[in-house]
Design an enzyme around this catalytic site. Structure first.
Site: not given
Ligand code: FRU
Length: 466
Positions: A33, A49, A214
């Site tokens: 991400d 990430q 998410e």
């Protein structure tokens, strides 16, 4: 203490021809991400990430890249390192202009990162996910972890991905949107100082709920051509995305500082009746930048899908980001307000192919836009069908599709409105293809792994036989 584990290097040969030119990729590591997107000091910061010591998911830390043009990115040293006790999961960064957090000394401005601490088995908080802070007073180069972490702990194992923004002008406060992923809810909190948080409300479950929720985002957008503004809530989910695996849906509505209220709830549970950011398989975890001048709202997604992300055949890196997309809303497209997404285009000469086409939408007329290698191999095909008023991107024959059974796909998007032509922009950048149809009202993103660069476009229109 050295917490780095042995590198898990890919076993595949390097694939330089698959490295995009205008889509960010880390040099030689794993990425998922986008995190902490923020504009500060004339520079766009993209955190992400990252596994700093491998090319598969693990050791989650925040990698860092910077850009001044939103197209060419320079990778910087890792910003936030995982420790033995915690992985640094997704989150956001804000510019604390008024030093509400107290992290800045006089004359300094703090960037504050709000991220999820995902505690490892070495931690007394093992199994929990809670929200934590780190700050930088040198424009994002170096970061200090806040001694009072975590700052928001619900004793939950699935509470993550905080996106924070300032609400309400001079008398306002910070608002955090995060998810209780398994509950399929977005939870909202407020804070005067980023350190102490008060529960406001929750939203969901709603619309697409077949996977965990998410990476939420919430922001105000202008409605083009009107004086109106509306709030947009974006939620990624995995699985249960429109094209399979991960995907991102959005809701248009109102936010009064406490509660988000959508202006339209679908009457059916048919996923095509929901609103999606993208219709391809590779657009996930999309969030927007903080602090961009002129209230421009710029978003970036992860151009990948959890179904096969750990196995994509690129080396020595894995994963690309999407192009940056500027978004606003368009009034009354088939009876609803819809998001419009326009890419920040790479300049000519960067090695990216940008095709601009206007194609008929007449029943019986089918147009095929094919992009292949110089010797006509590994075709990627976009079909525009005037009868069904759809575009379909087919990557079945485009190079390496066998590395994972879920990869070879044909992804379809229904076009909006009733025009008798469709305007298409197809951007081919090594292993990422993004399609913007109808001025960005419909988008479709796919990865492809051809054996050589896709340099040869061809357009064929089949006319009705009568
Ligand atoms: C989304 C996600 C987030 C989490 C991060 C972990 O892709 O699962 O919910 O914070 O990835 O890497």
């Amino acid at each position: 203490m050295d917490t780095h584990i042995e590198p898990t290097r890919p076993t595949i040969e390097p694939t330089p021809h698959l490295r995009p030119h205008a889509h960010f990729t880390p040099d030689s590591t794993w990425m998922n991400d986008p995190n902490g997107l923020v504009f500060f000091g004339e520079t766009y910061h993209l955190f992400f990430q990252n596994n700093p010591s491998g090319a598969t998911w693990g050791n989650l830390s925040w990698g860092h890249a910077t850009s001044t043009d939103l197209v060419t990115w320079i990778e910087q040293p890792v910003a936030l390192w995982h420790t033995e006790n915690e992985f640094i999961f997704s989150g956001s960064t804000v510019v604390d202009h008024d030093n509400t957090s107290g992290f800045a000394a006089p004359g300094q401005t703090a960037l504050v990162a709000i991220y999820t601490s995902s505690y490892t088995s070495a931690s007394p908080l093992h199994g929990r996910q809670a929200q934590s802070l780190a700050y930088s007073v040198d424009g994002g180069q170096s970061w200090t972890t806040h001694a009072g972490n975590p700052v928001l702990d619900r004793s939950s194992g699935e509470f993550r991905d905080p996106k924070v923004f300032w609400w309400g002008g001079g008398d306002g406060y910070w608002v955090m949107v995060a998810v209780e992923a398994v509950d399929r809810t977005v939870v909202l909190y407020s804070s005067p100082d980023l350190r102490s948080w008060t529960y406001l409300s929750k939203f969901g479950p709603s619309h697409a709920v077949a996977g965990v929720w998410e990476c939420p985002d919430l922001f105000l957008l202008p409605v083009a051509g009107t004086d109106l503004h509306r709030w947009v809530l974006v939620v990624s989910l995995n699985p249960g995305g429109l094209a399979g695996g991960g995907g991102a849906q959005y809701f248009v509505g109102d936010f009064d500082g406490v509660t988000f209220t959508p202006e339209r709830i679908s009457e059916t549970d048919d996923p095509t009746s929901f609103d999606w950011l993208d219709h391809g398989r590779d657009y996930y975890a999309t969030v927007s930048f903080d602090n961009v001048p002129d209230n421009r709202r710029l978003m970036v997604g992860w151009a990948n899908n959890w179904d096969y992300a750990n196995e994509i055949p690129t080396a020595p890196w894995r994963s690309a980001m999407s192009l940056v997309r500027e978004v606003d809303l368009v009034e009354d497209v088939d009876g609803r307000r819809r998001l419009r997404q326009r890419p920040v285009l790479p300049p000519e000469g960067l090695g990216v192919t940008v095709l601009d086409l206007t194609v008929p939408l007449t029943p019986g007329v089918v147009t095929e836009i094919t992009v292949s290698t110089e010797d006509d191999a590994d075709p990627w095909v976009l079909t525009v069908d005037g009868a069904s008023r759809t575009i379909t991107a087919d990557r079945h024959e485009c190079g390496n599709v066998d590395f994972h059974p879920l990869f070879a796909s044909r992804d379809t998007a229904r076009l909006v409105g009733d025009d008798d032509t469709v305007q298409l922009q197809v951007i081919v950048d090594a292993s990422v293809i993004e399609v913007f149809a109808q001025g960005g009202l419909v988008t479709l993103t796919q990865q492809v792994f051809p054996r050589a660069p896709l340099t040869k476009p061809r357009v064929r229109t089949h006319q009705p036989s009568t």
